[in-house]
Design an enzyme around this catalytic site. Structure first.
Site, mmCIF file in Angstrom:
data_model
loop_
_atom_site.group_PDB
_atom_site.id
_atom_site.type_symbol
_atom_site.label_atom_id
_atom_site.label_comp_id
_atom_site.label_asym_id
_atom_site.label_seq_id
_atom_site.Cartn_x
_atom_site.Cartn_y
_atom_site.Cartn_z
ATOM 1 C CB CYS A 1 9.589 22.704 -51.553
ATOM 2 S SG CYS A 1 9.805 23.621 -50.027
ATOM 3 C CB CYS A 2 12.662 25.016 -55.275
ATOM 4 S SG CYS A 2 14.049 24.481 -54.250
ATOM 5 C CB CYS B 1 16.181 26.658 -47.454
ATOM 6 S SG CYS B 1 15.172 27.655 -48.551
ATOM 7 C CB CYS C 1 17.615 22.249 -48.729
ATOM 8 S SG CYS C 1 15.910 21.667 -48.651
ATOM 9 C CB CYS D 1 16.507 26.343 -56.243
ATOM 10 S SG CYS D 1 16.927 28.044 -56.667
HETATM 11 S S1 SF4 Z 1 15.740 24.858 -50.745
HETATM 12 FE FE1 SF4 Z 1 14.551 23.272 -49.632
HETATM 13 S S2 SF4 Z 1 13.283 24.344 -48.107
HETATM 14 FE FE2 SF4 Z 1 14.094 25.869 -49.577
HETATM 15 S S3 SF4 Z 1 12.480 26.133 -51.037
HETATM 16 FE FE3 SF4 Z 1 13.852 24.563 -51.903
HETATM 17 S S4 SF4 Z 1 13.106 22.550 -51.163
HETATM 18 FE FE4 SF4 Z 1 12.069 24.177 -49.957
#
Ligand code: SF4
Length: 263
Positions: free
Chosen positions: A118-119, A201, A204, A229
């Site tokens: 996701c990151c 985010c 998170c 991240c």
């Molecule tokens: S911080 Fe969480 S929601 Fe944001 S990109 Fe990374 S995993 Fe995805």
């Protein structure tokens, strides 16, 4: 093209330890011209970097990755930087909305491997999309943040984006950051005053208890293993032999082989 390695930068990094953030920002502009941008997530250190640019180089682009699931206060802080500091903020976005991504791949941020994906999709890939436009990116990492950042170099090669990362604020202490903020009445992300030492985010990030480490609120649901991240290359396990390829004349300028550009 010529290869530039982290080892090539040892002497320059040593010299730059005595330079102020303003001098390092100006050095970056003198070397890279239009091919340098700053990056800010609109957190406190990034807010201070934005203010420094407002003072000395307001025309420099500031890259801002909007993952689509940021806190409203983060977007408002970005908008204030544009309106009140006149900054040239360039907002980068992932290809899919979070809803589209979830429909395709599920709720990634709820698992350890999913978070990495996701990151990558929502933070790293948008930056990689524009990386060819730049040879250097200015960040706001500080050694006082501790963890992997305690040894962050001023100049770091980033093989993922094939750019030089310039960290002009690495030597600013917490006290110096406080003093700069107060003296200049810097616009600061409002959630820092509401129990969020760092802000990412909204999926998170949580507030942090006073006795907890300052990054404890990042990916809390995944356990203490994950605190970065990966959008900042020096946050990850140090690669012992990173290298990037840049035009030969640019490498000469970076390393001070062309005396006109030496400071
Ligand atoms: S911080 Fe969480 S929601 Fe944001 S990109 Fe990374 S995993 Fe995805």
């Amino acid at each position: 093209m010529a290869r530039l390695t982290q080892a090539d930068l040892v002497d320059l990094n040593s010299t730059f330890e005595q330079r102020t953030p303003d001098e390092l920002i100006q050095w970056s502009k003198s070397i890279f011209g239009e091919r340098v941008a700053a990056i800010s997530a609109m957190q406190r250190s990034g807010n201070i970097l934005c203010h420094m640019l407002h003072r000395i180089l307001p025309e420099m682009k500031v890259l801002f990755v909007d993952t689509g699931v940021l806190f409203e206060e983060t977007l408002e802080t970005r908008d204030r930087m544009v309106k009140e500091y006149g900054l040239n903020v360039v907002t980068l976005s992932p290809k899919q909305t979070m809803a589209e991504q979830t429909a395709d791949l599920g709720v990634l941020y709820l698992s350890v491997d999913g978070q990495k994906q996701c990151c990558d999709l929502r933070k790293t890939q948008p930056l990689l999309e524009v990386a060819d436009d730049y040879d250097a990116i200015l960040g706001s990492l500080r050694r006082s943040d501790g963890g992997n950042r305690a040894a962050c170099p001023i100049l770091a090669v980033d093989p993922a984006t094939n750019t030089l990362r310039v960290n002009p604020m690495v030597n600013l202490s917490d006290e110096e950051l406080d003093a700069y903020e107060k003296e200049n009445d810097v616009i600061i992300h409002p959630l820092h005053a509401q129990g969020f030492p760092t802000v990412g985010c909204n999926r998170c990030t949580t507030p942090v208890m006073p006795e907890e480490p300052r990054r404890a609120g990042r990916w809390r649901h995944l356990g203490p293993w994950s605190v970065y991240c990966g959008i900042n290359p020096t946050d990850l396990s140090p690669d012992t032999s990173p290298a990037i390829d840049l035009p030969l004349d640019l490498v000469d300028r970076i390393l001070g082989r062309e005396t006109d550009f030496m400071i």
